[in-house]
Write an enzyme that holds these catalytic residues in place. Structure first.
Site, PDB file in Angstrom:
ATOM      1  N   LYS A  68      58.581  46.485 104.682  1.00  0.00           N
ATOM      2  CA  LYS A  68      57.733  47.655 104.944  1.00  0.00           C
ATOM      3  C   LYS A  68      57.433  47.855 106.437  1.00  0.00           C
ATOM      4  CE  LYS A  68      55.630  47.987 100.363  1.00  0.00           C
ATOM      5  NZ  LYS A  68      54.396  48.061  99.571  1.00  0.00           N
ATOM      6  N   ASP A 104      51.512  54.230  98.523  1.00  0.00           N
ATOM      7  CA  ASP A 104      50.778  53.253  97.707  1.00  0.00           C
ATOM      8  C   ASP A 104      49.326  53.683  97.451  1.00  0.00           C
ATOM      9  OD1 ASP A 104      52.820  51.466  97.215  1.00  0.00           O
ATOM     10  OD2 ASP A 104      52.360  50.183  98.932  1.00  0.00           O
TER      11      ASP A 104
HETATM   12  P1  NDP Z   1      51.083  40.167 100.909  1.00  0.00           P
HETATM   13  O1  NDP Z   1      51.974  38.972 100.873  1.00  0.00           O
HETATM   14  O2  NDP Z   1      51.125  41.083 102.074  1.00  0.00           O
HETATM   15  O3  NDP Z   1      49.543  39.676 100.784  1.00  0.00           O
HETATM   16  C1  NDP Z   1      49.188  38.696  99.839  1.00  0.00           C
HETATM   17  C2  NDP Z   1      47.663  38.617  99.726  1.00  0.00           C
HETATM   18  O4  NDP Z   1      47.358  37.810  98.583  1.00  0.00           O
HETATM   19  C3  NDP Z   1      46.965  37.965 100.921  1.00  0.00           C
HETATM   20  O5  NDP Z   1      45.722  38.597 101.116  1.00  0.00           O
HETATM   21  C4  NDP Z   1      46.763  36.514 100.440  1.00  0.00           C
HETATM   22  O6  NDP Z   1      45.657  35.868 101.019  1.00  0.00           O
HETATM   23  C5  NDP Z   1      46.462  36.762  98.980  1.00  0.00           C
HETATM   24  N1  NDP Z   1      46.720  35.628  98.079  1.00  0.00           N
HETATM   25  C6  NDP Z   1      47.911  35.135  97.673  1.00  0.00           C
HETATM   26  N2  NDP Z   1      47.731  34.121  96.788  1.00  0.00           N
HETATM   27  C7  NDP Z   1      46.392  33.982  96.633  1.00  0.00           C
HETATM   28  C8  NDP Z   1      45.572  33.107  95.856  1.00  0.00           C
HETATM   29  N3  NDP Z   1      46.091  32.166  95.058  1.00  0.00           N
HETATM   30  N4  NDP Z   1      44.219  33.242  95.937  1.00  0.00           N
HETATM   31  C9  NDP Z   1      43.683  34.181  96.724  1.00  0.00           C
HETATM   32  N5  NDP Z   1      44.408  35.046  97.494  1.00  0.00           N
HETATM   33  C10 NDP Z   1      45.742  34.934  97.450  1.00  0.00           C
HETATM   34  O7  NDP Z   1      51.362  40.940  99.534  1.00  0.00           O
HETATM   35  P2  NDP Z   1      51.154  42.505  99.252  1.00  0.00           P
HETATM   36  O8  NDP Z   1      49.858  42.892  99.850  1.00  0.00           O
HETATM   37  O9  NDP Z   1      52.350  43.276  99.639  1.00  0.00           O
HETATM   38  O10 NDP Z   1      51.102  42.545  97.631  1.00  0.00           O
HETATM   39  C11 NDP Z   1      49.945  42.125  96.917  1.00  0.00           C
HETATM   40  C12 NDP Z   1      50.093  42.467  95.432  1.00  0.00           C
HETATM   41  O11 NDP Z   1      50.106  43.869  95.229  1.00  0.00           O
HETATM   42  C13 NDP Z   1      51.374  41.921  94.780  1.00  0.00           C
HETATM   43  O12 NDP Z   1      51.015  41.398  93.508  1.00  0.00           O
HETATM   44  C14 NDP Z   1      52.228  43.160  94.612  1.00  0.00           C
HETATM   45  O13 NDP Z   1      53.109  43.059  93.514  1.00  0.00           O
HETATM   46  C15 NDP Z   1      51.157  44.206  94.344  1.00  0.00           C
HETATM   47  N6  NDP Z   1      51.590  45.583  94.638  1.00  0.00           N
HETATM   48  C16 NDP Z   1      51.630  46.482  93.592  1.00  0.00           C
HETATM   49  C17 NDP Z   1      52.020  47.780  93.788  1.00  0.00           C
HETATM   50  C18 NDP Z   1      52.057  48.717  92.619  1.00  0.00           C
HETATM   51  O14 NDP Z   1      52.623  49.800  92.742  1.00  0.00           O
HETATM   52  N7  NDP Z   1      51.450  48.372  91.501  1.00  0.00           N
HETATM   53  C19 NDP Z   1      52.419  48.274  95.126  1.00  0.00           C
HETATM   54  C20 NDP Z   1      52.323  47.277  96.170  1.00  0.00           C
HETATM   55  C21 NDP Z   1      51.938  45.982  95.908  1.00  0.00           C
HETATM   56  P3  NDP Z   1      45.782  35.070 102.447  1.00  0.00           P
HETATM   57  O15 NDP Z   1      45.801  36.127 103.507  1.00  0.00           O
HETATM   58  O16 NDP Z   1      44.551  34.238 102.507  1.00  0.00           O
HETATM   59  O17 NDP Z   1      47.060  34.276 102.391  1.00  0.00           O
END
Ligand code: NDP
Length: 276
Positions: A68, A104
């Protein structure tokens, strides 16, 4: 007869993507002639794959992880919402530009309001996560006029930074997960925790009997976050399948100038997801 226009989703991994199915259904239901494929593009290969796709006459792309930011850099023009999100999930070939957009946030808002019937005005919203998805939806969430938005993240510094970046758009603060004090009207899980069947470590009182809990992730059956919320007596829960369909509809409309019907496609897709 002219060859159908070509579209694709670039991601890595991308084999699980439902986007080809969704856009094929949109094309049938709107009478549009197009083909749409999923292409696995490893990190670092985005620019070469984009050049090849454009040289072959491709008209538009959806972009998913991890590309992205690369798509944001490759666009020669950005929509306001892509500029605000700092990331691009849709590219459209235009006469004088390669337009980068981010659908999104609009997709999430349409799902919350139109499909789930939620009114966000004046409501207290907890946005969990501070990654790309949270950044993409925060601006449109603030535009909906909530009472306040709290961004909570495992890494509290990232939540504070995200809130600071959007401070001009409304009442928003960033904190660590452990500092959350609920309950909230709406909790949105924008973390990727559900993909590992995990739940962000939120305090118990984040959820109350009037809370609605929304997980952007989707899969087969209720996610770990949805099960967690139901066990704490939340008023309702939903996964992100509706957001997926609605953000795809925004892309389709940008490319084709016609809005596809989403209700029927979401119903069909849900049945497909839940088929054993
Ligand atoms: P990123 O990798 O950019 O961000 C991941 C985030 O999740 C970070 O804030 C991270 O925290 C947090 N995280 C991961 N594991 C844990 C955990 N075990 N406990 C707490 N926090 C956690 O991912 P995206 O933002 O791109 O995607 C996030 C979600 O959104 C995904 O599940 C994706 O599939 C979904 N999504 C759905 C869409 C839809 O159309 N339905 C569109 C876009 C995304 P930290 O910073 O502390 O590591």
């Amino acid at each position: 007869m002219a060859a159908p226009d070509r579209y694709a989703v670039f991601g890595h991994p991308v084999g699980h993507s439902r986007s080809p199915w969704i856009h094929a259904r949109f094309a049938v239901l709107t009478g549009q002639s197009l083909v749409y494929e999923a292409r696995d593009v490893p990190a670092g290969d985005f620019d070469a794959a984009l050049s090849e796709f454009l040289a072959a006459g491709g008209k538009g792309l959806n972009i998913t992880l991890p590309h992205k930011l690369a798509a944001h850099a490759a666009a020669t023009r950005l929509s306001d919402r892509a500029r605000r999100a700092g990331a691009v999930n849709t590219l459209a070939v235009q006469a004088d530009a390669l337009l980068g957009d981010n659908t999104d946030g609009a997709g999430l808002l349409r799902d919350l309001r139109d499909n789930l019937g939620l009114d966000l005005a004046g409501r207290n919203i907890l946005l969990v996560g501070a990654g790309g998805a949270a950044r993409g939806v925060l601006g449109p969430l603030l535009d909906a006029g909530p009472g306040r938005v709290v961004v909570a993240n495992r890494n509290a510094g990232k939540a504070r930074q995200l809130a600071a970046d959007f401070a001009a758009g409304g009442r928003v603060t960033g904190i660590g997960l452990e500092a959350v004090q609920g309950p909230f009207h709406l909790l949105i899980n924008a973390t990727s925790a559900s993909l590992a069947d995990e739940v962000p470590a939120l305090p118990r009182d984040a959820v109350g009997p009037a809370s609605f809990c929304y997980d952007m992730a989707y899969g087969t059956g209720p996610s770990a976050f949805m099960r967690w919320a139901a066990a704490r007596g939340a008023a309702g829960c939903a996964d992100g399948l509706g957001m997926l369909v609605e953000q795809a509809a925004e892309s389709f409309e940008l490319w084709r100038g016609i809005r596809p019907p989403t209700t029927a496609v979401l119903t069909e897709l849900r049945a497909l997801q839940e088929r054993p």
